[in-house]
Design an enzyme around this catalytic site. Structure first.
Site, PDB file in Angstrom:
ATOM      1  N   LYS A   9       0.858  -1.184   0.000  1.00  0.00           N
ATOM      2  CA  LYS A   9       0.000   0.000   0.000  1.00  0.00           C
ATOM      3  C   LYS A   9       0.890   1.229   0.000  1.00  0.00           C
ATOM      4  O   LYS A   9       1.798   1.363   0.821  1.00  0.00           O
ATOM      5  CB  LYS A   9      -0.909   0.019   1.238  1.00  0.00           C
ATOM      6  CG  LYS A   9      -1.807   1.247   1.292  1.00  0.00           C
ATOM      7  CD  LYS A   9      -2.653   1.273   2.552  1.00  0.00           C
ATOM      8  CE  LYS A   9      -1.852   1.651   3.771  1.00  0.00           C
ATOM      9  NZ  LYS A   9      -2.705   1.895   4.961  1.00  0.00           N
TER      10      LYS A   9
ATOM     11  N   ARG B 269      -9.669  -0.353   8.612  1.00  0.00           N
ATOM     12  CA  ARG B 269      -8.761  -1.295   9.280  1.00  0.00           C
ATOM     13  C   ARG B 269      -8.033  -0.614  10.425  1.00  0.00           C
ATOM     14  O   ARG B 269      -7.701  -1.244  11.430  1.00  0.00           O
ATOM     15  CB  ARG B 269      -7.828  -1.961   8.278  1.00  0.00           C
ATOM     16  CG  ARG B 269      -6.759  -1.093   7.614  1.00  0.00           C
ATOM     17  CD  ARG B 269      -5.549  -0.914   8.510  1.00  0.00           C
ATOM     18  NE  ARG B 269      -4.352  -0.527   7.795  1.00  0.00           N
ATOM     19  CZ  ARG B 269      -3.382   0.189   8.327  1.00  0.00           C
ATOM     20  NH1 ARG B 269      -3.469   0.683   9.557  1.00  0.00           N
ATOM     21  NH2 ARG B 269      -2.294   0.454   7.601  1.00  0.00           N
TER      22      ARG B 269
ATOM     23  N   ASP C   6       2.870   6.958  13.814  1.00  0.00           N
ATOM     24  CA  ASP C   6       3.136   5.926  12.813  1.00  0.00           C
ATOM     25  C   ASP C   6       4.380   6.217  11.978  1.00  0.00           C
ATOM     26  O   ASP C   6       4.726   5.451  11.086  1.00  0.00           O
ATOM     27  CB  ASP C   6       1.928   5.731  11.899  1.00  0.00           C
ATOM     28  CG  ASP C   6       1.510   7.017  11.198  1.00  0.00           C
ATOM     29  OD1 ASP C   6       2.127   8.069  11.448  1.00  0.00           O
ATOM     30  OD2 ASP C   6       0.562   6.973  10.398  1.00  0.00           O
TER      31      ASP C   6
END
Length: 337
Positions: free
Chosen positions: A70, A113, A237
């Site tokens: 991704k 998700r 992240d």
């Protein structure tokens, strides 16, 4: 030479639910704990720190015989020119022969998700009687975090929403939450939503804290946090991001989605670099808790942290669900390449 299914966001949204995403991500956490997945090194780049960035996440799910990647970007100023802030493309391949199976928009899959990941931390680590949640950050992801939290803990009846950059944004989310969640298939009519400006008071009175901001300095301070609180930290992240005071970490039972990735770029990164905690203080990966291989919460007074940085295997397992449904319903465009 190969026929590949191409799916737009508009085609994906109606065929996959928040619960589908929760179930899929829970499954892949278990597969990871069983050694049936591989998370490959994360590639990140800041175009403008705190404003625009991109990352490439890739991996392999042996249990499903798929691999893929991704590429996703976040440009905070896009909304001012009519573009989505989050843009991405997801590709899925057959792991038996390398044949590409699908190419699809990654934006919506990323949203659901990610919401599922935060919620699974709540499901397995928050107290059973936890009913008060504070949402730190009122951006797009907040809606999906609240939706998935209500899937795993429908007893949550009080949700406070805080946005340090825009009180108006928090107020708008709180006002529209029931309607927006209903559009995602979530009945939130039993919950009270409230925008707050006093984050300290909200934290002190909360059982669950979910953080979804791009912050690079602590927002939630150590002395605000009461025993028994659970944190699902989602925003950190990439290296340098931080949402909670690192001095909370020694008080916490720390769990991660991927040990290596969280040490390098997760909420625990700064605490480890400052020697407040060490990698040995990580209690385990959440998949190990789900399978009963590691203990989760053992006391009502435990303060628990689930540090989720996001992994390609979460996207891939959700994308596989989407592709299966799309094939069954003959949705999408088949292209030959």
């Amino acid at each position: 030479m190969f026929n590949i299914r191409v799916l737009s966001q508009e085609q994906i949204k109606p065929i996959v639910s928040i619960k589908d995403a929760v179930d899929a991500v829970e499954n892949v956490y278990c597969l990871k704990a069983e050694g049936k997945t591989s998370v490959w090194p994360l590639v990140t780049y800041d175009f403008e720190v705190g404003v625009s960035d991109m990352d490439i996440k890739s991996g392999y799910i042996g249990g499903l015989n798929i691999f893929g990647m991704k590429s996703v970007s976040y440009f905070s100023r896009n909304s001012s020119v009519g573009l989505p802030n989050l843009i991405g493309v997801l590709t899925v391949y057959n792991a038996e022969n390398g044949v590409p199976l699908g190419i699809m928009d990654a934006g919506y899959i990323t949203c659901i998700r990610t919401g599922a990941a935060g919620a699974l931390g709540i499901k397995y680590l928050a107290r059973e009687d936890a009913t008060k949640l504070t949402m730190v950050g009122a951006g797009k992801q907040a809606l999906y975090q609240m939706a998935a939290a209500l899937v795993v803990r429908p007893n949550i009846d009080k949700i406070r929403i805080y946005d340090g950059l825009s009180t108006e944004n928090a107020e708008n989310v709180a006002e529209d939450a029931v309607r927006l969640l209903e559009e995602l298939g979530i009945d939130a009519s039993g919950a009270c939503f409230e925008a707050v400006t006093d984050l300290e008071a909200a934290i002190r009175d909360s059982d669950i804290i979910v953080t979804t901001t791009p912050s690079r300095e602590p927002i939630v301070m150590n002395d605000w946090v009461k025993p028994g609180t659970h944190f699902s930290c989602v925003g950190s992240d990439v290296s340098g991001k931080q949402e909670i005071d690192e001095n909370i970490l020694p008080r916490m039972k720390v769990y991660v989605d991927d040990r290596t990735q969280c040490i390098n770029v997760g909420e625990i990164e700064i605490g480890i670099k400052k020697n407040v905690i060490s990698p040995e203080d990580i209690c385990g990966e959440l998949g190990e808790v789900i399978l009963g291989r590691k203990q989760g919460r053992t006391s009502k007074d435990d303060i628990t942290l689930f540090d989720t940085t996001g992994m390609a295997i979460q996207d891939l397992v959700t994308a596989k669900k989407v592709l299966d449904i799309a094939e069954e319903k003959e949705i999408g465009t088949i292209v030959e390449i």
